[in-house]
Scaffold this active site. Structure first.
Site, mmCIF file in Angstrom:
data_model
loop_
_atom_site.group_PDB
_atom_site.id
_atom_site.type_symbol
_atom_site.label_atom_id
_atom_site.label_comp_id
_atom_site.label_asym_id
_atom_site.label_seq_id
_atom_site.Cartn_x
_atom_site.Cartn_y
_atom_site.Cartn_z
ATOM 1 N N TYR A 145 0.817 -1.218 0.000
ATOM 2 C CA TYR A 145 0.000 0.000 0.000
ATOM 3 C C TYR A 145 0.854 1.272 0.000
ATOM 4 O O TYR A 145 0.403 2.316 -0.453
ATOM 5 C CB TYR A 145 -0.909 0.035 1.227
ATOM 6 C CG TYR A 145 -2.224 -0.674 1.055
ATOM 7 C CD1 TYR A 145 -2.281 -2.020 0.740
ATOM 8 C CD2 TYR A 145 -3.424 0.012 1.240
ATOM 9 C CE1 TYR A 145 -3.487 -2.670 0.604
ATOM 10 C CE2 TYR A 145 -4.641 -0.634 1.109
ATOM 11 C CZ TYR A 145 -4.665 -1.968 0.785
ATOM 12 O OH TYR A 145 -5.871 -2.610 0.656
ATOM 13 N N LYS A 195 2.900 -15.513 1.793
ATOM 14 C CA LYS A 195 3.113 -16.233 0.532
ATOM 15 C C LYS A 195 4.624 -16.485 0.453
ATOM 16 O O LYS A 195 5.292 -16.105 -0.520
ATOM 17 C CB LYS A 195 2.574 -15.347 -0.604
ATOM 18 C CG LYS A 195 2.464 -16.022 -1.944
ATOM 19 C CD LYS A 195 1.409 -17.103 -2.016
ATOM 20 C CE LYS A 195 1.519 -17.862 -3.326
ATOM 21 N NZ LYS A 195 0.790 -19.135 -3.333
ATOM 22 N N ASP A 227 -3.156 -18.603 -0.242
ATOM 23 C CA ASP A 227 -4.156 -19.315 -1.063
ATOM 24 C C ASP A 227 -4.824 -20.437 -0.267
ATOM 25 O O ASP A 227 -6.037 -20.638 -0.337
ATOM 26 C CB ASP A 227 -3.529 -19.844 -2.367
ATOM 27 C CG ASP A 227 -2.220 -20.576 -2.164
ATOM 28 O OD1 ASP A 227 -1.686 -20.554 -1.033
ATOM 29 O OD2 ASP A 227 -1.711 -21.182 -3.129
ATOM 30 N N ASP A 251 -6.359 -7.143 4.045
ATOM 31 C CA ASP A 251 -7.508 -6.481 3.416
ATOM 32 C C ASP A 251 -8.471 -7.543 2.892
ATOM 33 O O ASP A 251 -9.694 -7.461 3.100
ATOM 34 C CB ASP A 251 -6.995 -5.593 2.266
ATOM 35 C CG ASP A 251 -8.124 -4.840 1.588
ATOM 36 O OD1 ASP A 251 -9.015 -4.343 2.301
ATOM 37 O OD2 ASP A 251 -8.119 -4.758 0.344
ATOM 38 N N ASP A 255 -12.197 -9.164 4.724
ATOM 39 C CA ASP A 255 -13.485 -9.147 4.009
ATOM 40 C C ASP A 255 -14.075 -10.556 3.960
ATOM 41 O O ASP A 255 -15.282 -10.741 4.117
ATOM 42 C CB ASP A 255 -13.306 -8.635 2.566
ATOM 43 C CG ASP A 255 -13.528 -7.131 2.456
ATOM 44 O OD1 ASP A 255 -13.497 -6.458 3.509
ATOM 45 O OD2 ASP A 255 -13.727 -6.631 1.338
#
Ligand code: IPM
Ligand code: MN
Length: 374
Positions: A145, A195, A227, A251, A255
């Site tokens: 970000y 990851k 994943d 983020d 959600d």
């Protein structure tokens, strides 16, 4: 006189002002019933601030926030400002900026599903009826970000864009400490997501989280690749406690966890700095499709107020009362559109009023308990 407790209220855009209105009604009740010296001041942020002051995060708003103990934010952005270059859009020019300005690196997002409310969840009954209580600890002021360079480049025959992911070890350390400390207050389980089979920043993330975990022998730490994590959360949310994530992963994961409770309209969040100064906001966005229709779910905003009482004011009994009032209202069967499953629903202000009724019941129970026990 009680200590003055100052809140900067920033309703923002979209459904922000509507859900904030209901939260304000709750604040007034708490102020009176708990006899608090609460001072609320309203400021503009986001698109509305661009319209009124030409800037998404005006100086006046920043100054007002600096003078307060905490910030209660609605949401920012909307189709009206989507034509702007990305650095001028409300999301970047106000939300990301205010997070960075106050160094709010620790984002705590709570997703809770009461077993009796399993029908709200899009998950199958046999998964949802176990309920779940997940705290997503998201790093909020670094990673992709904020990494530089972040550019779109147009040359003669080349057209490309760059974003940069950078994590400094101390940034990983401090957010990992928060995750472990929160886990100590809960089921003592941290799942760190990365990851690291591909990315360098993730390798450093994993190594550093392992090092920090040495300070918390009572906490059980595990790691999942991103994943795999999104699958495991859907398959068995009940098995998670604290989930620790870098910025972008958090983020997305937050959600996912939010929608598993039935609606991201119920996902609240606290963003804290080293001094526990905090910004409290729903994580669901401005929902422009239902803006101004009195249809939005005010629960995430009201829960964000509960987090404010807990983390900044350290008034945990009040925080719990708000949470109980919301749970009770849902158990009574009241639903806003987003959680109505096509059945009967009530409006934003009706939901606010029902939560107030349940809250007053909580206060009365307390009074009866005290008078019975004297
Ligand atoms: C959130 C939002 C923001 C983010 C956007 C609006 C910049 O999605 O708070 O989760 O990506 O952090
Ligand atoms: Mn988001």
């Amino acid at each position: 006189m009680n200590k003055k407790l100052k809140i900067a209220m920033l309703p923002g855009d979209g459904i922000g002002p509507e859900v904030m209105q209901e939260t304000y009604k709750i604040i007034k009740i708490i102020k009176k019933k708990s006899n608090l010296n609460l001072k609320i001041k309203k400021y503009d942020i986001g698109g509305i601030a661009i319209e009124k002051w030409g800037k998404a995060l005006p100086k006046k708003t920043l100054k007002g926030c600096e003078k307060s103990h905490a910030i209660l934010l609605g949401s920012v952005g909307g189709p009206k400002w989507e034509y702007l270059p990305s650095h001028q859009r409300p999301e970047v020019a106000s939300l990301l900026k205010i997070r960075k300005y106050f160094n709010l690196f620790a984002n705590l997002r709570y997703s809770i599903l009461h077993p009796k409310l399993y029908k709200l969840s899009p998950l199958k009954k046999k998964i949802a009826d176990k309920g779940f209580d997940i705290l997503c600890v998201r790093e909020l002021t670094s990673g992709i970000y904020f990494g530089q360079p972040s550019l779109e480049i147009k040359k003669k025959n080349k057209h490309y864009a760059i974003d940069t992911t950078i994590y400094h070890k101390n940034e990983i350390k401090r957010i990992a400490h928060i995750a472990f400390q929160e886990a100590l207050k809960r089921k003592k389980k941290v799942t760190s997501i990365d990851k690291s089979n591909v990315l360098q920043t993730s390798k450093l993330w994993k190594k550093t989280v392992n090092q920090v975990s040495q300070n918390y022998p009572e906490v059980n730490l595990s790691h999942l690749y991103f994943d795999n994590a999104v699958m495991q959360i859907i398959k068995n949310p009940h098995s998670f406690d604290v989930i620790l994530c870098p910025n972008l992963i958090g983020d997305i994961i937050s959600d996912e966890c939010g929608i598993l409770t039935g609606s991201i309209g119920m996902l609240s969040s606290a963003s804290l700095n080293e001094k526990k100064f905090g910004l409290y906001e729903p994580a669901g966005g401005t929902a422009p499709d239902i803006q101004g229709k009195n249809l939005a779910n005010p629960i995430a905003q009201i829960l964000s107020l509960a987090l404010l009482f807990k983390h900044t004011f350290k008034l945990n009994t009040i925080s719990k009362k708000i949470k109980l009032a919301i749970q009770k209202t849902l158990l009574k069967g009241y639903r806003t559109l987003d959680i109505s499953n096509g059945k009967k629903f009530i409006t934003t202000d009706q939901m606010g009023n029902e939560i107030i009724k349940s809250l007053l019941e909580e206060y009365n129970n307390e009074k009866n308990f005290i008078s019975k026990n004297i």
